[in-house]
Scaffold this motif. Structure first.
Motif, PDB file in Angstrom:
ATOM      1  N   GLY A  50       0.812  -1.213   0.000  1.00  0.00           N
ATOM      2  CA  GLY A  50       0.000   0.000   0.000  1.00  0.00           C
ATOM      3  C   GLY A  50       0.844   1.261   0.000  1.00  0.00           C
ATOM      4  N   VAL A  51       0.151   2.382  -0.171  1.00  0.00           N
ATOM      5  CA  VAL A  51       0.845   3.659  -0.381  1.00  0.00           C
ATOM      6  C   VAL A  51       1.601   4.126   0.855  1.00  0.00           C
ATOM      7  CG1 VAL A  51       0.530   6.033  -1.135  1.00  0.00           C
ATOM      8  CG2 VAL A  51      -1.013   4.287  -1.935  1.00  0.00           C
ATOM      9  N   ARG A  52       0.995   3.994   2.032  1.00  0.00           N
ATOM     10  CA  ARG A  52       1.621   4.554   3.240  1.00  0.00           C
ATOM     11  C   ARG A  52       2.975   3.894   3.527  1.00  0.00           C
ATOM     12  NH1 ARG A  52      -1.198   7.589   6.746  1.00  0.00           N
ATOM     13  NH2 ARG A  52      -0.404   6.565   8.604  1.00  0.00           N
ATOM     14  N   LEU A  85       5.487   4.995   0.910  1.00  0.00           N
ATOM     15  CA  LEU A  85       6.012   6.355   1.108  1.00  0.00           C
ATOM     16  C   LEU A  85       7.208   6.331   2.067  1.00  0.00           C
ATOM     17  CD1 LEU A  85       2.694   8.444   1.365  1.00  0.00           C
ATOM     18  CD2 LEU A  85       4.403   8.611  -0.444  1.00  0.00           C
ATOM     19  N   CYS A  94      11.314   7.043   1.182  1.00  0.00           N
ATOM     20  CA  CYS A  94      12.244   7.933   1.888  1.00  0.00           C
ATOM     21  C   CYS A  94      13.559   7.222   2.173  1.00  0.00           C
ATOM     22  CB  CYS A  94      11.634   8.374   3.212  1.00  0.00           C
ATOM     23  SG  CYS A  94      10.690   9.860   3.058  1.00  0.00           S
ATOM     24  N   VAL A 140      16.987   8.327   0.317  1.00  0.00           N
ATOM     25  CA  VAL A 140      18.133   8.854   1.082  1.00  0.00           C
ATOM     26  C   VAL A 140      19.385   8.006   0.797  1.00  0.00           C
ATOM     27  CG1 VAL A 140      19.056   9.134   3.417  1.00  0.00           C
ATOM     28  CG2 VAL A 140      16.785   9.988   2.880  1.00  0.00           C
ATOM     29  N   ALA A 152      14.941  11.093  -2.693  1.00  0.00           N
ATOM     30  CA  ALA A 152      13.822  10.685  -1.833  1.00  0.00           C
ATOM     31  C   ALA A 152      12.552  11.427  -2.240  1.00  0.00           C
ATOM     32  CB  ALA A 152      14.163  10.973  -0.370  1.00  0.00           C
ATOM     33  N   LEU A 153      12.695  12.715  -2.489  1.00  0.00           N
ATOM     34  CA  LEU A 153      11.552  13.537  -2.907  1.00  0.00           C
ATOM     35  C   LEU A 153      10.976  13.012  -4.225  1.00  0.00           C
ATOM     36  CD1 LEU A 153      10.105  16.172  -2.015  1.00  0.00           C
ATOM     37  CD2 LEU A 153      11.579  17.370  -3.589  1.00  0.00           C
ATOM     38  N   LEU A 192       9.078   9.844  -3.641  1.00  0.00           N
ATOM     39  CA  LEU A 192       7.820  10.097  -2.925  1.00  0.00           C
ATOM     40  C   LEU A 192       6.711  10.500  -3.901  1.00  0.00           C
ATOM     41  CD1 LEU A 192       9.020  12.074   0.222  1.00  0.00           C
ATOM     42  CD2 LEU A 192       7.796   9.919   0.233  1.00  0.00           C
ATOM     43  N   VAL A 193       7.052  11.388  -4.827  1.00  0.00           N
ATOM     44  CA  VAL A 193       6.040  11.860  -5.788  1.00  0.00           C
ATOM     45  C   VAL A 193       5.558  10.696  -6.659  1.00  0.00           C
ATOM     46  CG1 VAL A 193       5.640  13.404  -7.739  1.00  0.00           C
ATOM     47  CG2 VAL A 193       6.937  14.213  -5.784  1.00  0.00           C
ATOM     48  N   TYR A 236       3.280   8.405  -4.599  1.00  0.00           N
ATOM     49  CA  TYR A 236       1.983   9.004  -4.265  1.00  0.00           C
ATOM     50  C   TYR A 236       1.049   8.996  -5.478  1.00  0.00           C
ATOM     51  CZ  TYR A 236      -1.518  12.262  -2.597  1.00  0.00           C
ATOM     52  OH  TYR A 236      -2.714  12.826  -2.223  1.00  0.00           O
ATOM     53  N   LEU A 286      -2.526   6.956  -6.023  1.00  0.00           N
ATOM     54  CA  LEU A 286      -3.839   7.504  -6.376  1.00  0.00           C
ATOM     55  C   LEU A 286      -4.506   6.672  -7.459  1.00  0.00           C
ATOM     56  CD1 LEU A 286      -3.134  11.354  -6.639  1.00  0.00           C
ATOM     57  CD2 LEU A 286      -4.346  10.165  -4.827  1.00  0.00           C
ATOM     58  N   TYR A 300      -9.885   1.846  -0.808  1.00  0.00           N
ATOM     59  CA  TYR A 300      -9.409   2.663   0.290  1.00  0.00           C
ATOM     60  C   TYR A 300     -10.503   3.644   0.712  1.00  0.00           C
ATOM     61  CZ  TYR A 300      -4.642   1.208  -0.611  1.00  0.00           C
ATOM     62  OH  TYR A 300      -3.491   0.490  -0.764  1.00  0.00           O
ATOM     63  N   GLN A 303      -7.181   7.866   2.466  1.00  0.00           N
ATOM     64  CA  GLN A 303      -6.558   8.657   1.409  1.00  0.00           C
ATOM     65  C   GLN A 303      -6.002   9.971   1.963  1.00  0.00           C
ATOM     66  OE1 GLN A 303      -5.641   8.042  -1.551  1.00  0.00           O
ATOM     67  NE2 GLN A 303      -4.917  10.155  -1.848  1.00  0.00           N
ATOM     68  N   SER A 325      -2.896   9.362   3.806  1.00  0.00           N
ATOM     69  CA  SER A 325      -1.763   9.161   2.883  1.00  0.00           C
ATOM     70  C   SER A 325      -1.267  10.496   2.357  1.00  0.00           C
ATOM     71  CB  SER A 325      -2.193   8.292   1.693  1.00  0.00           C
ATOM     72  OG  SER A 325      -2.550   7.033   2.128  1.00  0.00           O
ATOM     73  N   LEU A 339       0.675  12.241   5.058  1.00  0.00           N
ATOM     74  CA  LEU A 339       2.009  11.636   5.196  1.00  0.00           C
ATOM     75  C   LEU A 339       2.909  12.057   4.040  1.00  0.00           C
ATOM     76  CD1 LEU A 339       3.857   9.600   6.712  1.00  0.00           C
ATOM     77  CD2 LEU A 339       2.929   7.813   5.240  1.00  0.00           C
ATOM     78  N   PHE A 340       2.341  12.032   2.833  1.00  0.00           N
ATOM     79  CA  PHE A 340       3.106  12.413   1.643  1.00  0.00           C
ATOM     80  C   PHE A 340       3.620  13.850   1.760  1.00  0.00           C
ATOM     81  CE2 PHE A 340       2.615  14.615  -2.530  1.00  0.00           C
ATOM     82  CZ  PHE A 340       3.753  14.122  -3.135  1.00  0.00           C
ATOM     83  N   LEU A 345       6.338  14.133   4.466  1.00  0.00           N
ATOM     84  CA  LEU A 345       7.629  13.577   4.046  1.00  0.00           C
ATOM     85  C   LEU A 345       8.285  14.448   2.975  1.00  0.00           C
ATOM     86  CD1 LEU A 345       6.792   9.749   3.975  1.00  0.00           C
ATOM     87  CD2 LEU A 345       8.248  10.949   5.601  1.00  0.00           C
ATOM     88  N   CYS A 346       7.467  14.979   2.069  1.00  0.00           N
ATOM     89  CA  CYS A 346       8.025  15.872   1.032  1.00  0.00           C
ATOM     90  C   CYS A 346       8.663  17.092   1.678  1.00  0.00           C
ATOM     91  CB  CYS A 346       6.928  16.340   0.071  1.00  0.00           C
ATOM     92  SG  CYS A 346       6.540  15.126  -1.168  1.00  0.00           S
ATOM     93  N   MET A 358      11.906  16.108   3.326  1.00  0.00           N
ATOM     94  CA  MET A 358      12.996  15.857   2.368  1.00  0.00           C
ATOM     95  C   MET A 358      13.517  17.159   1.754  1.00  0.00           C
ATOM     96  SD  MET A 358      13.827  12.805   2.471  1.00  0.00           S
ATOM     97  CE  MET A 358      13.250  12.458   4.098  1.00  0.00           C
ATOM     98  N   LEU A 405      15.604  18.733   4.366  1.00  0.00           N
ATOM     99  CA  LEU A 405      16.871  17.995   4.456  1.00  0.00           C
ATOM    100  C   LEU A 405      17.795  18.383   3.298  1.00  0.00           C
ATOM    101  CD1 LEU A 405      18.447  15.711   5.906  1.00  0.00           C
ATOM    102  CD2 LEU A 405      17.355  14.100   4.372  1.00  0.00           C
TER     103      LEU A 405
END
Lengths: 166, 272
Positions: free
Chosen positions: A46-48, A51, A55, A59, A73-74, A77-78, A81, A85, B2, B7, B10, B13-14, B17-18, B21, B24
């Motif tokens: 799953g997505v979570r 994600l 990361c 990294v 990492a960025l 992530l995109v 995500y 969807l 879901y 959603q 998520s 969280l996205f 984290l973005c 990062m 960072l």
């Protein structure tokens, strides 16, 4: 246990990517094993979860490349995500869908990586070259992703059936 | 599949984290973070070194099988030959090649007049955009960002970052790489830029002089980024562009980063 296994897989993917994968170069592109692993995790856990692993993998990639820590990492992530969807309403997983998601994730990953480098004031590859490399890498990752997904699914199944410590 | 709540979690969280990062990336880019960043990058270097070494052993093994099959096709009598002897023979050949390459590098060091430091390649760049190499020498060995890197064959690139025990080298194949050169026969000057498959050379037009294939591209020293006299490659193709102020040439680079295992860092040249 699962987290330790996940970290091991990510470290192995990142290290193989910077040591062995460049030897498999075709048309200037080589497989992005960390991205493929993250796409497989998105479909499996799953997505979570994906994600978080994006990361970790990103990294690790940043630590093996020049420049600041964070852009890879960025970019991952995109990718995760957006394919999250798309896949959230799908009932069935097919090899074609996994391959297509890897292609989409690769395109997004490359676009974000170039954009992030530009935003951070780092030198950016010429757009024509970046576009050509992205297409080649997307095709490469798309071919490999269904196999990686099967491996991830098998590992996930084995983890679920393994006895848990009391 | 879901829920809407799932959603939104998520998405939260996205976004978190973005943001983390990005922060960072911005923090790790600051000059004061160069030390910790270099140390973190050096942490993976020993494992990369082991894996690269294993990869070379694997290549050696594959070359053994390749040679065996070729010999079998060439002469059936060799089928009875001892497998172990042949393996040793190929390994000896590989050692001899490496020896020749090291001698070439030593000759290069003597001929160039520069002080150099030998380093082993322990990793390659993780993505196709930046053609970089990781080497097993860092600031502890005197390797600093900006130093020029070569092999016995010619120019390879320059050090972009260095940690205590590892450094990252930007090769000429990197799309952002630029080096000013002149051509050995015609004397024309131009700029070589990196590319994934071939190096591109933009040559300035000079009345009555035309570039031709087979000429050698040699660093001109113009701009002060690279020392004069390092070999870059051979002109493989020339495209005349009458409507432009420059001609375009394809350069066959003398180095192939995927096949070299060690390189030389020029330690006494400071780019201007």
């Amino acid at each position: 246990m699962r987290r330790a296994a996940g970290v091991l897989v990510m470290v192995a993917a990142a290290l193989v990517q910077v040591t062995w994968a460049p030897r498999l170069e075709v048309a200037g592109a080589y497989p992005n094993l960390v991205l493929i692993a993250v796409v497989s995790i998105t479909w499996t856990l799953g997505v979570r979860s994906a994600l978080a692993w994006a990361c970790v993998g990103g990294v690790l990639c940043d630590l093996t490349s020049s420049g600041p820590v964070g852009p890879h990492a960025l970019a991952l992530l995109v990718g995760v995500y957006v394919i999250g969807l798309w896949i959230r309403n799908l009932e069935r997983v097919t090899a074609l869908r996994v391959a297509a998601s890897a292609v989409v994730a690769t395109c997004l990953y490359s676009a974000v990586l170039v954009l992030a480098d530009d935003l951070l004031g780092l030198p950016v590859a010429p757009l024509g070259v970046a576009f050509r490399l992205t297409l080649a890498a997307a095709a490469y990752n798309g071919v490999l992703a269904p196999f990686a997904f099967e491996v991830a699914r098998a590992l996930h199944g084995a983890m679920r059936t393994a006895p848990q410590p009391i | 599949m879901y829920s809407a709540r799932g959603q939104s979690r998520s998405t939260g969280l996205f976004l978190t984290l973005c943001a983390a990062m990005l922060l960072l990336a911005m923090l790790s880019q600051q000059p004061w973070a160069a030390g910790p960043r270099g140390m973190a990058k050096s942490a993976l270097a020993p494992v990369e070194e082991v894996m690269t070494s294993a990869s070379r052993q694997f290549d050696r093994l594959v070359s053994v099988f390749g040679d065996v099959s070729r010999l079998r096709a060439e002469n059936q009598r060799l089928r009875a030959a001892d497998e172990e002897l042949r393996r040793q023979l190929v390994e000896l050949n590989a050692s001899a090649k490496e020896n020749a390459s090291l001698r070439k590098a030593l000759d290069f060091e003597r001929a160039s007049g520069h002080r150099m430091l030998a380093a082993q390649i322990i990793g390659l760049g993780p993505d196709g955009f930046s053609r970089t190499l990781e080497i097993d020498r860092g600031t502890a060995d005197g390797v600093r960002p900006g130093m020029v890197v070569a092999t016995g064959a010619g120019l390879l690139g320059r050090v972009r970052e260095s940690g205590p025990h590892a450094a990252i080298v930007q090769t000429l194949a990197d799309p952002q790489s630029r080096v000013n050169v002149y051509l050995s026969t015609s004397g024309l000057q131009g700029t070589v830029s990196g590319g994934p498959t071939v190096l591109d050379l933009e040559i300035q037009h000079t009345l009555g002089v035309t570039p031709s294939t087979g000429e050698w591209a040699i660093t001109s020293g113009v701009g002060g980024s690279f020392p004069r006299g390092l070999l870059v490659g051979e002109v493989a193709t020339v495209t005349r562009r009458d409507a432009s102020t420059t001609d375009l040439a394809g350069i066959a680079w003398v180095n192939d980063p995927t096949s070299i295992s060690f390189l030389l860092v020029i330690t006494d040249f400071t780019p201007s």
